[in-house]
Design a protein around this motif. Structure first.
Motif, short mmCIF file in Angstrom:
data_model
loop_
_atom_site.label_atom_id
_atom_site.label_comp_id
_atom_site.label_asym_id
_atom_site.label_seq_id
_atom_site.Cartn_x
_atom_site.Cartn_y
_atom_site.Cartn_z
N MET A 133 56.91 34.38 37.34
CA MET A 133 55.77 34.03 38.17
C MET A 133 54.55 34.07 37.25
O MET A 133 54.27 35.10 36.63
N HIS A 134 53.86 32.95 37.16
CA HIS A 134 52.66 32.84 36.34
C HIS A 134 51.45 33.04 37.24
O HIS A 134 51.41 32.51 38.35
N ILE A 135 50.48 33.81 36.75
CA ILE A 135 49.30 34.13 37.53
C ILE A 135 48.05 33.89 36.69
O ILE A 135 48.04 34.21 35.49
N ARG A 136 47.02 33.37 37.33
CA ARG A 136 45.70 33.34 36.72
C ARG A 136 44.74 33.94 37.73
O ARG A 136 44.54 33.41 38.81
N TYR A 137 44.20 35.11 37.36
CA TYR A 137 43.22 35.78 38.21
C TYR A 137 41.83 35.25 37.87
O TYR A 137 41.45 35.19 36.70
N ALA A 138 41.07 34.90 38.89
CA ALA A 138 39.72 34.38 38.67
C ALA A 138 38.80 35.46 38.11
O ALA A 138 37.97 35.18 37.24
N ASP A 139 38.98 36.70 38.59
CA ASP A 139 38.09 37.80 38.19
C ASP A 139 38.82 38.94 37.51
O ASP A 139 38.30 40.05 37.41
N GLY A 140 40.04 38.72 37.09
CA GLY A 140 40.83 39.74 36.42
C GLY A 140 41.78 40.44 37.37
O GLY A 140 41.58 40.45 38.59
N ALA A 141 42.82 41.04 36.81
CA ALA A 141 43.84 41.71 37.61
C ALA A 141 43.31 42.93 38.33
O ALA A 141 43.85 43.33 39.36
N GLY A 142 42.25 43.52 37.83
CA GLY A 142 41.66 44.69 38.48
C GLY A 142 40.89 44.36 39.75
O GLY A 142 40.62 45.24 40.55
N ARG A 143 40.56 43.08 39.93
CA ARG A 143 39.84 42.64 41.11
C ARG A 143 40.48 41.36 41.68
O ARG A 143 39.83 40.32 41.77
N PRO A 144 41.76 41.45 42.06
CA PRO A 144 42.43 40.24 42.53
C PRO A 144 41.89 39.76 43.88
O PRO A 144 41.53 40.57 44.73
#
Length: 175
Positions: A133-144
């Motif tokens: 599963m590929h993920i791109r967090y807009a604001d980082g993994a700490g603030r999904p």
């Protein structure tokens, strides 16, 4: 046999499931692995497993539970599989630490993916490609913005995520 990348899920985060990397290496050695190394404290093990890699992953899980008192899934891939997963990343990489690959224990079913698609993601994006599963967090993994844990549960298979910096470093270490 060749070196493989073994990833243990959810250790050394938030003060729970402590697994020192020295212990992780000792466990692998006690099970017959060779050419053992680890990278950072998030459970990245590189080694040559003794025999069948899937059986070795299960043995690692059992040994961690026996020695540390908690169960955590282990997912492994060959260097070639990790390189292919990185090459298949479907999103533009604005920041490598905001983009992740979750290495899954199996390929999720089409129904599970459809169920996972019902969750709101905001500006975050995810896509399943095979067993990743590929993920791109807009604001980082700490603030999904998305409920990544709910999506993971809906997929119905265990997995463990690494950001693209870590994925690249693991490839470099196995070159």
């Amino acid at each position: 046999m060749t070196r493989r990348i073994h990833l243990v899920r959810a250790i050394n985060v938030g003060g729970t499931a402590k697994l020192p990397m020295a212990t992780w290496r000792e466990i692998a050695a006690s099970l017959g692995a060779t050419e053992i190394s680890t990278y950072i404290a998030s459970g990245n093990l590189i080694c040559v497993p003794p025999g069948d890699p899937n059986e070795f992953d299960c043995a690692l899980e059992q040994a961690v539970e026996e020695r540390c008192g908690f169960f955590r899934e282990v997912v492994s891939r060959s260097r070639e599989e990790v390189a292919a997963a990185l090459a298949a990343h479907p999103f533009e990489v604005v920041r490598a630490d905001f983009s992740h690959i979750t290495f899954l224990s199996a390929e999720p079913t089409a129904d599970a993916i459809a169920k996972a698609r019902t969750f709101e993601t905001g500006d975050d994006r995810w896509e399943v490609v095979g067993r990743e599963m590929h993920i791109r967090y807009a604001d980082g993994a700490g603030r999904p913005q998305m409920k990544d844990a709910s999506i993971g549960r809906a997929l119905g298979v265990a997995g463990t995520a690494r950001n693209l910096n870590t994925v690249q470093k693991l490839l470099d270490l196995t070159a």
